[in-house]
Design a protein around this motif. Structure first.
Motif, mmCIF file in Angstrom:
data_model
loop_
_atom_site.group_PDB
_atom_site.id
_atom_site.type_symbol
_atom_site.label_atom_id
_atom_site.label_comp_id
_atom_site.label_asym_id
_atom_site.label_seq_id
_atom_site.Cartn_x
_atom_site.Cartn_y
_atom_site.Cartn_z
ATOM 1 N N ASN A 210 47.046 -4.806 0.142
ATOM 2 C CA ASN A 210 48.130 -4.242 -0.657
ATOM 3 C C ASN A 210 49.409 -4.429 0.146
ATOM 4 O OD1 ASN A 210 49.590 -2.955 -2.561
ATOM 5 N ND2 ASN A 210 48.434 -1.030 -2.524
ATOM 6 N N LYS B 230 45.927 -0.296 -7.618
ATOM 7 C CA LYS B 230 45.836 0.631 -6.486
ATOM 8 C C LYS B 230 44.400 0.582 -5.946
ATOM 9 C CE LYS B 230 49.387 3.792 -8.174
ATOM 10 N NZ LYS B 230 49.689 5.198 -8.571
ATOM 11 N N PRO B 231 44.132 -0.366 -5.013
ATOM 12 C CA PRO B 231 42.757 -0.529 -4.511
ATOM 13 C C PRO B 231 42.138 0.751 -3.963
ATOM 14 C CG PRO B 231 44.143 -2.359 -3.796
ATOM 15 C CD PRO B 231 45.048 -1.356 -4.427
ATOM 16 N N ARG B 232 42.963 1.661 -3.436
ATOM 17 C CA ARG B 232 42.414 2.904 -2.880
ATOM 18 C C ARG B 232 41.737 3.749 -3.949
ATOM 19 N NH1 ARG B 232 44.271 5.233 1.947
ATOM 20 N NH2 ARG B 232 42.808 6.885 1.377
ATOM 21 N N ASP B 233 42.061 3.499 -5.237
ATOM 22 C CA ASP B 233 41.497 4.300 -6.324
ATOM 23 C C ASP B 233 40.067 3.901 -6.668
ATOM 24 O OD1 ASP B 233 43.856 5.637 -6.430
ATOM 25 O OD2 ASP B 233 44.628 4.626 -8.226
ATOM 26 N N ALA C 294 36.316 3.013 -1.632
ATOM 27 C CA ALA C 294 37.281 2.183 -0.896
ATOM 28 C C ALA C 294 37.750 2.902 0.364
ATOM 29 C CB ALA C 294 38.479 1.854 -1.789
ATOM 30 N N VAL C 295 37.895 2.152 1.450
ATOM 31 C CA VAL C 295 38.373 2.707 2.711
ATOM 32 C C VAL C 295 39.439 1.770 3.300
ATOM 33 C CG1 VAL C 295 36.219 3.903 3.269
ATOM 34 C CG2 VAL C 295 36.565 1.554 4.050
ATOM 35 N N VAL C 296 40.322 2.334 4.121
ATOM 36 C CA VAL C 296 41.345 1.517 4.776
ATOM 37 C C VAL C 296 40.687 0.735 5.908
ATOM 38 C CG1 VAL C 296 43.494 1.515 6.095
ATOM 39 C CG2 VAL C 296 43.193 3.111 4.185
ATOM 40 N N GLU D 63 45.734 -1.521 8.835
ATOM 41 C CA GLU D 63 47.037 -1.089 8.339
ATOM 42 C C GLU D 63 48.135 -1.545 9.291
ATOM 43 O OE1 GLU D 63 48.930 2.821 6.158
ATOM 44 O OE2 GLU D 63 47.238 3.077 7.532
ATOM 45 N N ARG E 91 48.580 -2.978 3.946
ATOM 46 C CA ARG E 91 47.340 -2.212 4.126
ATOM 47 C C ARG E 91 46.187 -3.011 3.532
ATOM 48 N NH1 ARG E 91 47.558 3.646 1.725
ATOM 49 N NH2 ARG E 91 48.617 4.079 3.695
ATOM 50 N N ILE F 48 42.383 -2.892 2.245
ATOM 51 C CA ILE F 48 41.391 -1.938 1.744
ATOM 52 C C ILE F 48 40.051 -2.639 1.597
ATOM 53 C CG2 ILE F 48 40.847 -0.262 -0.057
ATOM 54 C CD1 ILE F 48 43.510 0.254 1.381
ATOM 55 N N VAL G 258 36.575 -2.663 -0.210
ATOM 56 C CA VAL G 258 36.036 -2.100 -1.448
ATOM 57 C C VAL G 258 34.592 -2.564 -1.638
ATOM 58 C CG1 VAL G 258 36.315 -1.974 -3.953
ATOM 59 C CG2 VAL G 258 38.334 -2.165 -2.482
#
Length: 602
Positions: free
Chosen positions: A489, A535-538, A542-544, A547, A554, A556, A558
């Motif tokens: 992202n 929004k990949p975090r959604d 999913a984890v970072v 960064e 960032r 991610i 998935v």
């Protein structure tokens, strides 16, 4: 040596002010060392010594030396940071200080360095005293300084540490060091240390080193790395004219290159390949339109080196086994090299082992390793000696084509065995299979493509006799279960960076091993690329992964199953089915083509 009286006169005129400045500045600092330089005739002696560096053997005349000035077309370098080409006619055209000139096989690194050396005798002089040294002459236990002293003594200097320090500090000394990659491995760290010491101790010294890519000298922070530029269309005409071709003939060849298919013209991007192309054109009166025909013509031409209008001329080779027999042996050698995964560069040991293996399977061939290497490197120039005993194909596709040609000549049982083996190691044989699809089309279709495509389609059948939506869905879900996708992202623009699979049952691993399987996997990936979550975090799970706040970036990670569920599985099923239809059409065409080719045999 070398050079006409007029050229030496120019060289003496260019060198005299330089020699005078160094003599005046050094005679009191290093008493006695510059004594011979007080003699006015010494400039002529130095000029002749430097000019001798410009005498080289070429593939046109490898039996005698010719002056660079008679044929050389100045190389271009890639400027930083704009990436533009710039022709280099002098040391002054390079970055100041310490520079590595990097180039691939056939780009003319050594001849470029020799050109820069003799240019110091011309009106293009940068005002340096050039000292040309070949690293290949250095042996374990010797230092670079010993070679520098040797060369300076040939200029009439009683050289020692103090003399070198004076010259290096003067800003007038240029060390031109050829072939870093030809150093003995045990000497590399010592030579790099010695060079870095010179750079650090003498801020005005000029050092230029030539090397192929990925050597230790490029890793030194003391050196800039400057790449030689590949030839392009704008270089062809002036290059050919420098070779002495009449403008009309040169224009014919340039037009032929430009009209040739891209796979042929893209090969012609180094001085060596362009020169060899000229030999093919002279013999064939054209440039073969297909790559296989080009390589066949190239092999014949480089071993005969004569116009077809001169019948009866046969060039003697050290192997002395006849051109046709030599080509067949070269094909076996290339196949053995390909088995080792060595279709670019072989070490001395690998070359020897490959040769012995090829000889074992060629009981009728009687030649020595040295004779074979000489004919391939010095006569044909299809291989070049680089580094410390390394031997490199002038182009990777040459080894691949002649390896494929070896398979083409095999009896059906042996060919079938190869194709079956290649089905299980597709990546290893990919480029050789590409050639075989053209020169051994029937057996390629029968023993490789048709079975491979059928196998690809069957993996989606499940327990059915054909693929259904449910069997495809089940295969996809099972395949992504142990796969994670990396979504970046960056500047609020998410995109796919890559993926990681942990088991051999993953979709990536299952859809690998043939062109048809790669087609289906690419269709699967296309669906993800077109449907990246904003929004990949959604996405659940999913984890970072990484960064970088400074770049607003960032990454991610998935889970594959969650990403497929988020997008929905139906677009994936549709994409796979479209891909399977393409494969089915290709399979039908392959079966018909194979049958037609079989009929054509009779």
């Amino acid at each position: 040596m070398t050079g006409t009286g007029a050229e030496i006169a120019v060289a003496v005129r260019v060198l005299t002010p330089l020699i005078k400045d160094l003599y005046e500045g050094g005679k009191d600092i290093v008493s006695g060392a510059f004594k011979k330089w007080s003699n006015q005739g010494n400039a002529r002696k130095i000029a002749r010594k430097i000019a001798s560096v410009g005498n080289v053997k070429t593939i046109w005349q490898f039996d005698k030396e010719v002056p660079l000035k008679d044929f050389y077309y100045a190389s271009s370098i890639i400027e930083k940071p704009n990436g533009k080409k710039k022709q280099a006619n002098s040391i002054a055209d390079l970055p100041p200080g310490a520079t590595v000139i990097e180039g691939i096989v056939g780009q003319g690194k050594s001849i470029f360095l020799r050109y820069l050396c003799v240019q110091e005798l011309s009106e293009n002089s940068s005002g340096h005293l050039p000292v040309f040294i070949e690293f290949r002459e250095m042996k374990p236990g010797q230092t670079l300084f010993q070679f520098i002293v040797r060369e300076l003594k040939s200029y009439g200097l009683n050289a020692d540490d103090d003399v070198f320090a004076f010259l290096a500090s003067s800003g007038k000394l240029a060390l031109l060091l050829d072939g870093f990659d030809e150093l003995d491995g045990g000497m590399i760290s010592d030579v790099v240390y010695e060079l870095e010491r010179y750079v650090n101790n003498f801020e005005n010294i000029t050092i230029i080193v030539t090397s192929r890519p990925d050597c230790d000298i490029q890793k030194s922070s003391a050196f800039h790395v400057t790449r030689l530029a590949m030839l392009d269309n704008s270089d062809y005409m002036p290059f050919l004219e420098r070779l002495g071709l009449p403008k009309l003939r040169a224009n014919e060849i340039v037009t032929a290159i430009q009209n040739s298919p891209s796979e042929v013209s893209q090969l012609i991007n180094t001085p060596l390949m362009l020169t060899l192309t000229v030999t093919v054109y002279r013999s064939e009166k054209s440039i073969p339109p297909e790559l296989p025909e080009f390589f066949e013509a190239l092999f014949t031409t480089v071993f005969t080196r004569h116009d077809k209008t001169k019948p009866g001329f046969v060039r003697k080779h050290k192997t002395d086994i006849g051109e046709r027999a030599l080509q067949k042996f070269f094909e076996i050698f290339c196949f053995m090299a390909a088995q080792r995964g060595k279709t670019r560069t072989l070490t001395s040991e690998e070359f020897g082992a490959t040769f012995e293996q090829a000889i074992f399977y060629s009981p009728d061939v009687k030649c020595s390793l040295e004779a074979f290497k000489f004919d391939m490197c010095k006569v044909a120039c299809l291989l070049l000696e680089e580094g410390l005993g390394d031997v490199t194909f002038i182009h990777k596709s040459i080894a691949e084509y002649f390896a494929a040609s070896f398979i083409k000549r095999q009896q059906e049982a042996a060919a079938q065995k190869f194709y079956e083996k290649a089905s299980n190691s597709f990546e290893h044989w990919r480029d050789i299979l590409k050639f075989l699809s053209r020169i051994d089309q029937y057996r390629y279709l029968r023993f490789y493509k048709i079975p491979s495509d059928r196998s690809t389609l069957e993996i989606f059948y499940g327990s059915q006799s054909h693929a259904t939506d449910e069997s495809i869905k089940e295969y996809i879900r099972r395949g992504v279960r142990n796969t994670t996708f990396l979504l970046a992202n960056e500047a609020r623009q998410p995109h796919l960076m890559g993926w990681r699979s942990t088991t051999i049952t993953s979709l990536e691993k299952q859809l690998d091993g043939s062109l048809s399987k790669e087609l289906l996997f690419s269709r699967f990936i296309d669906v993800i690329v077109k449907n990246i979550p904003p929004k990949p975090r959604d996405v659940p799970g999913a984890v970072v992964f990484d960064e970088d706040r400074a770049r607003s970036r960032r990454v991610i990670e998935v889970p594959g199953t969650a990403l497929v569920d988020w997008i929905g599985i139906d677009p994936f099923v549709k994409a796979i089915k479209v891909g399977m239809q393409e494969i089915e059409r290709g399979l039908t065409e392959a079966v018909l083509a194979a049958e037609e080719l079989k009929q054509n045999i009779f």
